[in-house]
Design an enzyme around this catalytic site. Structure first.
Site: not given
Ligand SMILES: O=C(O)C(=O)C[C@@H](O)CO
Ligand SMILES: [Mg+2]
Length: 390
Positions: A316, A336
């Site tokens: 994440h 990500e």
């Molecule tokens: O980016 C992600 O996977 C999320 O779950 C978003 C979270 O970080 C809040 O923006």
């Molecule tokens: Mg998320």
């Protein structure tokens, strides 16, 4: 080499933020419909920065973004006294000391986020001490560059959603993640609006782009079971956090039934937490966040376990504490990437706090073989927009 001091500070953003919008993203709070700001759990405008200094002047930087004002006293009162005086290279023993001494209350959630902040700083120290980037201590370069997916596309009017998706396409991204804005409480009309979101993005990007979809713990098994068949035609790469992280049985049920891979893990902690997910065959993709899960020490153990199950790990968030692990592990295929924007939800706050994060080029980011440690420094560019709590 010994750890001489640990300084933890909370940086609270006081600068301009994008106006909060309703239905920005589904979230776990939606079930409490009508009981206050459902996006309150989706806002990260504070960050904890932890600087660990050694007796020969090396400073390692760690961080965490979950409840920083709680993480700070945990570090100051409970963890720092355990760690000061230790050799930072004894990172496993230090991790076990922090974990076992707080086991009664810290094995998940904010206790583990605080442990993560110190652990990340130790890896930064070790890299700086030997003159190597952290990924070289974890297994080295497994990729020429790291493919990244643009992660924003919050629920919004379809024309602006299409324009944002087109922007990522033009910037060379071949993967992007969108957030659904509606869930069980919004009925059939909300489900159609969710479907309109992914239809719009698929129409903009065509067939050669991966679309990930996310609902941030905002749905139920029942709702997910009903909408998933209607999403299949858009071929999403995964559906992220469909239900509460404690509902492991719900994850397993959906993963068995769903034509779409199910991902999760950003709200799970330690090697043991992920063993539970893997044994339950709950997720198709693991998404720990290194500044929550137990730091680099815990994350690397999870990477090893996940490889044995052949379940890919895609942490994440971007940020260097995650990128180094992805670079060093073949079973971590992509990362990500939160586009750099005005402060909204707060995922982008990292860019206002630190220098050194790589920016993507045509959908890839890279790490230098020659920058020791994590490769970040504290930035003073936006200091005036932060209240710093020592
Ligand atoms: O980016 C992600 O996977 C999320 O779950 C978003 C979270 O970080 C809040 O923006
Ligand atoms: Mg998320």
């Amino acid at each position: 080499m010994k750890i001489k001091s640990i300084r933890s500070r909370v940086y609270r953003w006081t600068g301009p933020t994008a106006a909060p919008r309703s239905n920005l993203s589904a979230s776990a709070m939606d079930a409490l419909s009508g009981l206050g700001d459902s996006m309150s759990s989706f806002r990260f405008h504070e960050w904890l920065i932890c600087e660990v200094e050694t007796d020969d002047g090396i400073v390692g930087i760690g961080n965490c973004a979950l409840a920083p004002r709680i993480a700070k006293p945990i570090i100051d009162a409970y963890l720092a006294p355990l760690v000061i005086g230790c050799d930072p290279f004894d990172v496993e023993a230090i991790w076990q000391k922090m974990y076992r001494s707080t086991i009664a209350w810290g094995r998940k959630g904010i206790g583990m986020a605080a442990i993560s902040a110190i652990d990340i700083a130790l890896w930064d120290i070790m890299g700086k001490a030997v003159g190597k980037p952290v990924f070289k201590l974890l297994g080295g370069r497994t990729k020429e560059a790291i493919p990244v997916y643009a992660s924003k596309l919050y629920s919004q009017p379809l024309d602006s959603l299409a324009a944002e998706a087109k922007r990522y396409l033009d910037e060379g991204f071949t993967m992007m993640k969108l957030r659904f804005g509606w869930g069980p409480r919004d009925g059939a009309a909300g489900m159609r609006k969710n479907i309109d979101l992914i239809r719009t993005v698929r129409e903009v990007v065509g067939d050669d782009v991966d679309i990930m979809i996310e609902c941030y713990m905002g749905w139920t098994v029942d709702y997910a079971e009903r909408i998933l068949p209607r999403l299949e035609e858009f071929r999403p790469r995964w559906l992220e956090e469909p239900v509460l992280p404690d509902d492991i049985a719900g994850y397993s049920f959906l993963r068995r039934k769903s034509p779409i891979p199910i991902s999760g893990g950003e709200h799970e902690f330690t090697l043991f937490g992920f063993k539970q997910l893997l044994d339950a065959e709950a997720v198709s993709v693991i998404q720990y966040d290194t500044n929550r899960v137990g730091g680099i020490t815990a994350a690397q153990k999870i990477n090893m376990l996940a490889e044995a199950y052949q379940v890919p790990v895609i942490p994440h968030a971007g940020q260097m504490h995650n990128y180094h692990l992805t670079m060093a592990n073949l079973n971590c295929p992509i990362s990500e990437f939160f586009p750099v924007n005005e402060v909204e939800v707060g995922n982008e706050l990292f860019y206002y706090l630190f220098e050194g994060d790589p920016l993507p080029e045509r959908g890839f980011i890279n790490l230098s073989d020659d920058v020791p440690g994590l490769g970040i420094t504290l930035s003073d560019k936006h200091l005036a927009s932060f209240e710093v709590i020592e």
